[in-house]
Scaffold this motif. Structure first.
Motif, PDB file in Angstrom:
ATOM      1  N   ASP A 164       0.808  -1.222   0.000  1.00  0.00           N
ATOM      2  CA  ASP A 164       0.000   0.000   0.000  1.00  0.00           C
ATOM      3  C   ASP A 164       0.841   1.272   0.000  1.00  0.00           C
ATOM      4  N   GLU A 188      -1.024   6.862   7.674  1.00  0.00           N
ATOM      5  CA  GLU A 188      -1.924   6.013   6.894  1.00  0.00           C
ATOM      6  C   GLU A 188      -1.317   4.622   6.669  1.00  0.00           C
ATOM      7  N   GLU A 199      -2.369   2.033   9.515  1.00  0.00           N
ATOM      8  CA  GLU A 199      -3.660   1.352   9.403  1.00  0.00           C
ATOM      9  C   GLU A 199      -3.563   0.152   8.474  1.00  0.00           C
ATOM     10  N   GLY A 200      -2.849   0.293   7.378  1.00  0.00           N
ATOM     11  CA  GLY A 200      -2.664  -0.833   6.473  1.00  0.00           C
ATOM     12  C   GLY A 200      -1.885  -1.967   7.119  1.00  0.00           C
ATOM     13  N   ARG A 225      -1.727  -2.565  10.381  1.00  0.00           N
ATOM     14  CA  ARG A 225      -2.609  -3.159  11.391  1.00  0.00           C
ATOM     15  C   ARG A 225      -3.589  -4.140  10.734  1.00  0.00           C
ATOM     16  N   ALA A 226      -4.191  -3.743   9.639  1.00  0.00           N
ATOM     17  CA  ALA A 226      -5.150  -4.599   8.947  1.00  0.00           C
ATOM     18  C   ALA A 226      -4.490  -5.875   8.427  1.00  0.00           C
ATOM     19  N   ARG A 227      -3.282  -5.739   7.886  1.00  0.00           N
ATOM     20  CA  ARG A 227      -2.583  -6.908   7.352  1.00  0.00           C
ATOM     21  C   ARG A 227      -2.203  -7.890   8.466  1.00  0.00           C
ATOM     22  N   ALA A 238      -3.714  -8.159  11.388  1.00  0.00           N
ATOM     23  CA  ALA A 238      -4.966  -8.748  11.880  1.00  0.00           C
ATOM     24  C   ALA A 238      -5.423  -9.891  10.969  1.00  0.00           C
ATOM     25  N   ALA A 239      -5.313  -9.704   9.658  1.00  0.00           N
ATOM     26  CA  ALA A 239      -5.696 -10.756   8.719  1.00  0.00           C
ATOM     27  C   ALA A 239      -4.780 -11.967   8.855  1.00  0.00           C
ATOM     28  N   ASP A 240      -3.479 -11.726   8.993  1.00  0.00           N
ATOM     29  CA  ASP A 240      -2.526 -12.831   9.174  1.00  0.00           C
ATOM     30  C   ASP A 240      -2.816 -13.599  10.451  1.00  0.00           C
TER      31      ASP A 240
END
Length: 151
Positions: A18, A122, A125-126, A128-130, A132-134
């Motif tokens: 990102d 910014e 946040e990307g 954190r999301a990655r 969390a998905a892992d």
């Protein structure tokens, strides 16, 4: 390696996907290149982890040594980020990382990555999301194995 080729390599890493080209340029400019021969340690198990490593060329094996000898847990090749958690928090290495062939890697120190997060919120946040998905994927994998370990 040129700065542009480093940017191209970093852009292919999921954690950095990102980032803009300019952000990748800053990351590449602050990172360090290392060349290793076959059989060298990139890092050792239980060592303090202060950086992540992107494999540019070659192969790295993640290895544990135990009572039953040496066991290869995984093999990683070009474009793989090893030690991703070390980019954001103090941790220790879970396995030895040993080159299975001559390798070039990009070392990204935690302070560099944290500075990127501070300058470009910014990105955080990307990340954190990655993560969390892992974590969700890992949890599903553990649950899928649950039946194998019952009495």
């Amino acid at each position: 390696m040129s700065l542009e080729s480093d940017i191209d390599i970093l852009s292919g890493v999921a954690l950095f996907s990102d980032l803009t080209r300019d952000q990748l340029r800053l990351l590449a400019f602050g990172a360090e290149h290392r060349s290793l021969r076959e059989g060298e340690f990139l890092y050792r198990a239980e060592a303090r982890a202060d950086a992540g490593f992107v494999i540019v060329s070659g192969r790295v094996e993640l290895v544990v040594e135990g009572k039953r000898g040496r066991r290869v847990l995984a093999e990683a090749g070009p474009g793989t980020l090893l030690g991703e958690l070390a980019l954001i928090t103090e941790t220790r290495r879970g396995a030895n990382a040993v080159t299975a062939s001559p390798c070039d890697v990009i070392r990204i120190a935690r302070p560099l990555f944290r500075r990127m997060l501070q300058e470009f919120p910014e990105i955080a946040e990307g990340v954190r999301a990655r993560i969390a998905a892992d974590l969700a994927d890992m949890t599903q994998s553990v649950v899928a194995l649950e039946g194998r370990f019952e009495d």
